[in-house]
Design a protein around this motif. Sequence first.
Motif, PDB file in Angstrom:
ATOM      1  N   GLU A   1     -54.197  11.520  24.423  1.00 55.96           N
ATOM      2  CA  GLU A   1     -54.868  10.333  24.961  1.00 55.96           C
ATOM      3  C   GLU A   1     -55.379  10.520  26.383  1.00 55.96           C
ATOM      4  OE1 GLU A   1     -52.065   7.156  24.440  1.00 55.96           O
ATOM      5  OE2 GLU A   1     -51.975   7.459  22.287  1.00 55.96           O
ATOM      6  N   GLY A   2     -55.746  11.742  26.753  1.00 54.17           N
ATOM      7  CA  GLY A   2     -56.316  12.011  28.066  1.00 54.17           C
ATOM      8  C   GLY A   2     -55.318  12.069  29.198  1.00 54.17           C
ATOM      9  N   LYS A   3     -54.044  11.924  28.904  1.00 56.35           N
ATOM     10  CA  LYS A   3     -53.034  12.020  29.953  1.00 56.35           C
ATOM     11  C   LYS A   3     -52.915  13.470  30.394  1.00 56.35           C
ATOM     12  CE  LYS A   3     -50.684   7.956  28.407  1.00 56.35           C
ATOM     13  NZ  LYS A   3     -49.472   7.261  28.118  1.00 56.35           N
ATOM     14  N   LYS A   4     -52.331  13.676  31.548  1.00 59.94           N
ATOM     15  CA  LYS A   4     -52.221  15.011  32.129  1.00 59.94           C
ATOM     16  C   LYS A   4     -50.761  15.448  32.200  1.00 59.94           C
ATOM     17  CE  LYS A   4     -56.637  15.063  33.056  1.00 59.94           C
ATOM     18  NZ  LYS A   4     -57.538  15.900  32.300  1.00 59.94           N
ATOM     19  N   MET A   5     -50.552  16.750  32.088  1.00 62.87           N
ATOM     20  CA  MET A   5     -49.231  17.336  32.276  1.00 62.87           C
ATOM     21  C   MET A   5     -49.395  18.418  33.337  1.00 62.87           C
ATOM     22  SD  MET A   5     -45.996  17.421  31.409  1.00 62.87           S
ATOM     23  CE  MET A   5     -46.036  16.389  29.970  1.00 62.87           C
ATOM     24  N   VAL A   6     -48.616  18.301  34.404  1.00 64.05           N
ATOM     25  CA  VAL A   6     -48.667  19.255  35.503  1.00 64.05           C
ATOM     26  C   VAL A   6     -47.404  20.092  35.439  1.00 64.05           C
ATOM     27  CG1 VAL A   6     -48.797  19.552  38.003  1.00 64.05           C
ATOM     28  CG2 VAL A   6     -49.928  17.608  36.914  1.00 64.05           C
ATOM     29  N   MET A   7     -47.581  21.404  35.371  1.00 64.46           N
ATOM     30  CA  MET A   7     -46.449  22.310  35.400  1.00 64.46           C
ATOM     31  C   MET A   7     -46.438  22.980  36.768  1.00 64.46           C
ATOM     32  SD  MET A   7     -45.426  25.563  33.110  1.00 64.46           S
ATOM     33  CE  MET A   7     -45.203  24.561  31.683  1.00 64.46           C
ATOM     34  N   VAL A   8     -45.330  22.806  37.478  1.00 61.06           N
ATOM     35  CA  VAL A   8     -45.165  23.423  38.793  1.00 61.06           C
ATOM     36  C   VAL A   8     -44.096  24.499  38.648  1.00 61.06           C
ATOM     37  CG1 VAL A   8     -44.635  23.040  41.231  1.00 61.06           C
ATOM     38  CG2 VAL A   8     -45.662  21.192  39.880  1.00 61.06           C
ATOM     39  N   SER A   9     -44.413  25.713  39.093  1.00 61.60           N
ATOM     40  CA  SER A   9     -43.452  26.811  38.990  1.00 61.60           C
ATOM     41  C   SER A   9     -43.215  27.424  40.371  1.00 61.60           C
ATOM     42  CB  SER A   9     -43.941  27.877  38.009  1.00 61.60           C
ATOM     43  OG  SER A   9     -45.166  28.426  38.432  1.00 61.60           O
ATOM     44  N   LEU A  10     -41.994  27.922  40.571  1.00 62.56           N
ATOM     45  CA  LEU A  10     -41.589  28.451  41.875  1.00 62.56           C
ATOM     46  C   LEU A  10     -41.724  29.961  42.004  1.00 62.56           C
ATOM     47  CD1 LEU A  10     -38.353  26.400  42.580  1.00 62.56           C
ATOM     48  CD2 LEU A  10     -40.603  26.119  43.609  1.00 62.56           C
ATOM     49  N   GLY A  11     -41.785  30.677  40.904  1.00 56.31           N
ATOM     50  CA  GLY A  11     -41.774  32.130  40.980  1.00 56.31           C
ATOM     51  C   GLY A  11     -40.351  32.647  41.118  1.00 56.31           C
ATOM     52  N   SER A  12     -40.180  33.932  40.937  1.00 58.32           N
ATOM     53  CA  SER A  12     -38.830  34.520  40.922  1.00 58.32           C
ATOM     54  C   SER A  12     -38.142  34.490  42.281  1.00 58.32           C
ATOM     55  CB  SER A  12     -38.893  35.953  40.409  1.00 58.32           C
ATOM     56  OG  SER A  12     -39.697  36.732  41.276  1.00 58.32           O
ATOM     57  N   SER A  13     -38.898  34.335  43.359  1.00 56.13           N
ATOM     58  CA  SER A  13     -38.271  34.321  44.685  1.00 56.13           C
ATOM     59  C   SER A  13     -37.365  33.107  44.888  1.00 56.13           C
ATOM     60  CB  SER A  13     -39.347  34.358  45.780  1.00 56.13           C
ATOM     61  OG  SER A  13     -40.167  33.216  45.693  1.00 56.13           O
ATOM     62  N   ASP A  14     -37.568  32.062  44.099  1.00 55.76           N
ATOM     63  CA  ASP A  14     -36.747  30.854  44.174  1.00 55.76           C
ATOM     64  C   ASP A  14     -35.987  30.613  42.872  1.00 55.76           C
ATOM     65  OD1 ASP A  14     -37.081  29.953  46.746  1.00 55.76           O
ATOM     66  OD2 ASP A  14     -38.785  28.657  46.291  1.00 55.76           O
ATOM     67  N   LYS A  15     -35.585  31.675  42.178  1.00 54.14           N
ATOM     68  CA  LYS A  15     -34.975  31.475  40.864  1.00 54.14           C
ATOM     69  C   LYS A  15     -33.608  30.807  40.916  1.00 54.14           C
ATOM     70  CE  LYS A  15     -33.289  36.198  40.361  1.00 54.14           C
ATOM     71  NZ  LYS A  15     -33.467  37.415  39.604  1.00 54.14           N
ATOM     72  N   ALA A  16     -33.007  30.679  42.086  1.00 57.97           N
ATOM     73  CA  ALA A  16     -31.736  29.955  42.222  1.00 57.97           C
ATOM     74  C   ALA A  16     -31.963  28.477  42.517  1.00 57.97           C
ATOM     75  CB  ALA A  16     -30.892  30.591  43.315  1.00 57.97           C
ATOM     76  N   LYS A  17     -33.205  28.030  42.393  1.00 59.49           N
ATOM     77  CA  LYS A  17     -33.557  26.633  42.684  1.00 59.49           C
ATOM     78  C   LYS A  17     -34.015  25.927  41.418  1.00 59.49           C
ATOM     79  CE  LYS A  17     -33.369  27.065  47.244  1.00 59.49           C
ATOM     80  NZ  LYS A  17     -32.489  26.361  48.094  1.00 59.49           N
TER      81      LYS A  17
END
Length: 136
Positions: A59-75
């Motif tokens: 229905e035109g809604k958006k999904m935003v995926m935010v990723s930190l990368g491996s440097s912040d894998k403990a977060k």
Amino acid sequence: MRFRWVWLFVIMLLLVGCQPSYWVLEKDRIDEVPDIKSYVKDLQMHDDVKGYQVFTISEGKKMVMVSLGSSDKAKKLEVSDVKFSPKETIVTVKRKPAPTANEKNPYILIGLDKIEGDFLVQDEMGNQFEETDYQQ
């Protein structure tokens, strides 16, 4: 007089209901959105990818995926705030310690009813995430 207060209350509820909103998609529900599922799989294999990617879902809604990368894998990431205005949409995320580091590339899935104007993704310190140019 009481009738006016009831109408005022009803109007306020309607106005609140008309505001754009957001939600966080639980990670165990990514099977519901095949494009996102394959992107998550790729993110875990290519753990140097960090930033955000926007997907159009039902229905035109958006999904935003935010990723930190491996440097912040403990977060892990949590949504701190989402601001909507005609000029811009700003998503603010918070980095928190993860109880267990079970992802090579930590991410969060944020659903938005819509994106208006300029789109910014930032952390609580004001550091902006860049849109990824990673293609599956």
